[in-house]
Design an enzyme around this catalytic site. Structure first.
Site, PDB file in Angstrom:
ATOM      1  N   ASP A 114       9.175   2.775   0.500  1.00  0.00           N
ATOM      2  CA  ASP A 114       8.064   3.392   1.224  1.00  0.00           C
ATOM      3  C   ASP A 114       8.240   3.035   2.695  1.00  0.00           C
ATOM      4  O   ASP A 114       7.863   1.962   3.144  1.00  0.00           O
ATOM      5  CB  ASP A 114       6.730   2.870   0.691  1.00  0.00           C
ATOM      6  CG  ASP A 114       5.529   3.524   1.361  1.00  0.00           C
ATOM      7  OD1 ASP A 114       5.687   4.081   2.459  1.00  0.00           O
ATOM      8  OD2 ASP A 114       4.432   3.465   0.783  1.00  0.00           O
TER       9      ASP A 114
ATOM     10  N   TYR B 117       0.854  -1.195   0.000  1.00  0.00           N
ATOM     11  CA  TYR B 117       0.000   0.000   0.000  1.00  0.00           C
ATOM     12  C   TYR B 117       0.886   1.239   0.000  1.00  0.00           C
ATOM     13  O   TYR B 117       1.791   1.372   0.826  1.00  0.00           O
ATOM     14  CB  TYR B 117      -0.886  -0.007   1.248  1.00  0.00           C
ATOM     15  CG  TYR B 117      -1.747   1.233   1.417  1.00  0.00           C
ATOM     16  CD1 TYR B 117      -2.870   1.425   0.619  1.00  0.00           C
ATOM     17  CD2 TYR B 117      -1.451   2.180   2.391  1.00  0.00           C
ATOM     18  CE1 TYR B 117      -3.668   2.547   0.783  1.00  0.00           C
ATOM     19  CE2 TYR B 117      -2.241   3.292   2.558  1.00  0.00           C
ATOM     20  CZ  TYR B 117      -3.350   3.481   1.755  1.00  0.00           C
ATOM     21  OH  TYR B 117      -4.145   4.592   1.929  1.00  0.00           O
TER      22      TYR B 117
ATOM     23  N   LYS C 203       4.373   9.153   9.746  1.00  0.00           N
ATOM     24  CA  LYS C 203       3.971   8.513  10.988  1.00  0.00           C
ATOM     25  C   LYS C 203       4.939   8.765  12.147  1.00  0.00           C
ATOM     26  O   LYS C 203       4.891   9.809  12.759  1.00  0.00           O
ATOM     27  CB  LYS C 203       3.728   7.025  10.751  1.00  0.00           C
ATOM     28  CG  LYS C 203       2.568   6.772   9.769  1.00  0.00           C
ATOM     29  CD  LYS C 203       2.118   5.340   9.755  1.00  0.00           C
ATOM     30  CE  LYS C 203       1.071   5.059   8.683  1.00  0.00           C
ATOM     31  NZ  LYS C 203      -0.209   5.735   8.856  1.00  0.00           N
TER      32      LYS C 203
END
Length: 433
Positions: A245, A143, A273
């Protein structure tokens, strides 16, 4: 056990009148009433009904130091009094960029964004502009944000996803432009033969390979030994940029992210994050030779809230702790994660439940399966995900909050007593299932 949810039910009823679907993100859709948090501190959440939870979601990973760590709260509060948006440069963004370049092995230049999807979009645009090529190779089950060009083959129905060794691009939602699939090449994860074959087949067309270096959006799956090293070599041979990523793995697995943890250097990386303790900050970082193509003005990158000063203040405070107290921070994360994983395994064995508990430690996954390992999306899809949803609900009723698909995040705020209490709740939940 049954939680009191009187206030939560009333809020959800109101929410369904005013919020589309009753929630603000599809990731918060659950069977029944979603979690309505009143406050959070350390390793705990309290909902609007007064129920307390040991939290292993941690805002989907950002709260690496626990909720509301004092140093980060102090930095945010001080900066908010000085200004919340400037649309101008400020000294803190320079300091944070310098620290990222010092911490992350591949980082020589940085650009800031607000959320991970933006940073991924910037990385892909930069890769296309730098190479003059249009196609992107991504992996099934990975994702990279919810924007149209990459929301393909994340968790597709297996019967619609094509052969295991040659998946097809399956859109993640209605409303995507069909043409975006033409620019994507979908590859199975941890299959070096398939990767080699696809790179050879599309030689001269691929701008970038983008990957989660540890697959955390589909289980918590580490690369096979030598796999990322071979990927790096193949990218070099074909003139392709390698993008990591690290939205989840960055600063969670090591001060320098998964690339430090695994010892493989990408050309570009995206972070988010954990870098700001929960504030909305993301970053694109990479080799100067590639990143400097932004500074020439050829490749556009902009945003009103890029390097927003309150978020950058949170990032500066967070990264200072992760960098300057790295042995304490990462020693705690790995020790607590290992202890919890061992406790969950023992509880499942005692209950006679076939369960795999796997992952690096600061993040890991529980799977209901008799398989000895899960190596890719198809392996994940074969696990009992309905039973995992039941476990998630049973744990919530016992005061433990995990990501519904079975992912667990650890923080430095989790104590040995928290781990013991979690294992007891887990054993009780398995018994109820």
């Amino acid at each position: 056990m049954t939680r009191s949810l009187h206030v939560s039910r009333a809020l959800y009823s109101d929410a369904q009148r005013y919020l589309a679907g009753g929630v603000s993100s599809d990731a918060r859709r659950v069977a029944g009433v979603p979690l309505y948090v009143d406050r959070a501190e350390g390793a705990r959440l309290w909902d609007v009904d007064g129920n307390s939870y040991l939290d292993y979601v941690l805002g989907q990973g950002p709260a690496l130091l626990g909720h509301c760590p004092p140093a980060v709260v102090e930095a945010i509060t001080a900066q908010a009094a000085r200004g919340m948006v400037y649309s101008a440069q400020h000294a803190a963004e320079v300091r944070v960029a310098e620290r990222i370049c010092a911490m992350v092995p591949s980082a020589e230049r940085v650009r800031f964004n607000t959320v991970g999807s933006e940073a991924v979009h910037a990385a892909l645009r930069l890769a296309r502009g730098y190479t003059g090529r249009s196609r992107i190779l991504k992996f099934e089950g990975h994702y990279h944000g919810w924007l149209d060009p990459v929301l393909y083959s994340v968790h597709p129905a297996v019967d619609a996803a094509g052969p295991a060794d040659s998946p097809i691009a399956v859109p993640g939602t209605a409303g995507q432009q069909p043409g975006h699939a033409d620019d994507l090449i979908i590859c199975p994860w941890n299959d070096l033969d398939a990767l080699t074959r696809l790179m050879d087949r599309h030689a001269g067309q691929i701008a970038a390979v983008i990957t989660e270096p540890v697959l955390c959006n589909t289980g918590a799956i580490r690369p096979d030994p030598g796999y990322l090293e071979a990927m790096r070599r193949l990218c070099d041979e074909h003139g392709i940029l390698l993008i990591f990523d690290e939205i989840i793995t960055g600063f969670r697995l090591a001060p320098g992210g998964a690339q430090e943890y695994l010892g493989v250097m990408p050309d570009l990386s995206v972070f988010g994050k954990a870098m700001a303790g929960g504030m909305q900050v993301s970053a694109l970082a990479g080799r100067a030779a590639v990143m400097d193509h932004i500074s020439t003005g050829k490749i556009a990158h902009a945003g009103t809230f890029n390097s927003q000063p309150v978020g950058i203040a949170a990032a500066e405070a967070t990264l200072r702790v992760l960098d300057e107290r790295r042995e304490e921070v990462y020693g705690t994360l790995y020790a607590r994660g290992s202890a919890l994983m061992e406790g969950l395994r023992a509880a499942a064995d005692k209950a006679g439940v076939p369960m795999l508990v796997d992952g690096p430690g600061p993040v890991f996954q529980t799977y209901f399966t008799g398989a000895p390992a899960v190596r890719d999306y198809r392996g994940f899809a074969a696990t009992d995900r309905a039973m995992m949803a039941g476990l998630h609900a049973a744990l919530l009723d016992r005061g433990v909050n995990i990501v519904p698909r079975g992912l667990w995040f650890l923080s430095t705020a989790h104590t040995e007593a928290d781990i013991a209490a979690t294992v007891d709740a887990f054993a009780d939940a398995l018994g109820a299932l």
